[in-house]
Design a protein around this motif. Structure first.
Motif, PDB file in Angstrom:
ATOM      1  N   ASN A  55      59.994   7.018  -0.146  1.00 32.27           N
ATOM      2  CA  ASN A  55      59.169   7.136   1.054  1.00 32.27           C
ATOM      3  C   ASN A  55      58.502   5.819   1.463  1.00 32.27           C
ATOM      4  O   ASN A  55      57.463   5.804   2.103  1.00 32.27           O
TER       5      ASN A  55
ATOM      6  N   GLN B 184      59.094  10.320   9.218  1.00 37.17           N
ATOM      7  CA  GLN B 184      60.399  10.896   8.865  1.00 37.17           C
ATOM      8  C   GLN B 184      60.533  11.267   7.386  1.00 37.17           C
ATOM      9  O   GLN B 184      61.050  12.348   7.074  1.00 37.17           O
TER      10      GLN B 184
ATOM     11  N   ASP C 129      61.668  14.799   5.934  1.00 37.69           N
ATOM     12  CA  ASP C 129      62.846  14.877   5.063  1.00 37.69           C
ATOM     13  C   ASP C 129      62.589  15.659   3.777  1.00 37.69           C
ATOM     14  O   ASP C 129      63.478  16.353   3.289  1.00 37.69           O
TER      15      ASP C 129
END
Length: 147
Positions: A10, A29, A33
């Motif tokens: 991340n 994002q 995810d």
């Protein structure tokens, strides 16, 4: 510790972002995810930014985009994007932004320790400068490891 929340999956290090929207999308994002937030969480950040401005630009070169828990948060999570050339968020005193921590918090209390660690990091100018210059995810993890 921040390394409980931030890991190689991340962290993103990019040279350039076209605009604040793309930088925020890149930061959020990883949260989408891993199922920490619904996709609508990103739109909630955009909407709030349009309403009240860049409320999440916390200091010179630092942003922490987030929205309310009811805007699609499934679980507390954090991600990090470093934009090496900076990006304008239209925050008069704090542009350009280089360090973007996207935060998702399930409620008002569960992320207090995370916020405390982040605030200590944000107050350490040497570490903030070091983060801005990181070239690898390993460098990032080393820089934040004391928080």
């Amino acid at each position: 510790m921040l390394t409980d929340w931030i890991n190689e999956s991340n962290i993103n290090i990019i040279e350039h972002a076209d605009n604040w929207q793309s930088a925020v999308a890149l930061a959020v994002q990883p949260l989408i995810d891993v199922g920490a937030v619904e996709a609508r969480y990103l739109q909630a950040i955009y909407d709030m930014h349009r309403e009240i401005g860049p409320y999440y630009v916390l200091g010179e070169g630092i942003a922490m985009p987030h929205a309310r828990p009811e805007e699609g948060v499934i679980r507390t999570a954090l991600s990090l994007v470093i934009v090496q050339n900076g990006v304008e968020f239209y925050s008069e005193d704090n542009d350009p932004v280089y360090i973007i921590f996207a935060l998702a918090a399930i409620d008002s209390n569960s992320h207090i320790e995370m916020i405390a660690s982040l605030s200590h990091l944000f107050c350490d100018d040497a570490v903030v400068q070091k983060l801005r210059g990181c070239q690898s995810k390993e460098d990032v993890l080393q820089a934040i490891s004391q928080y």
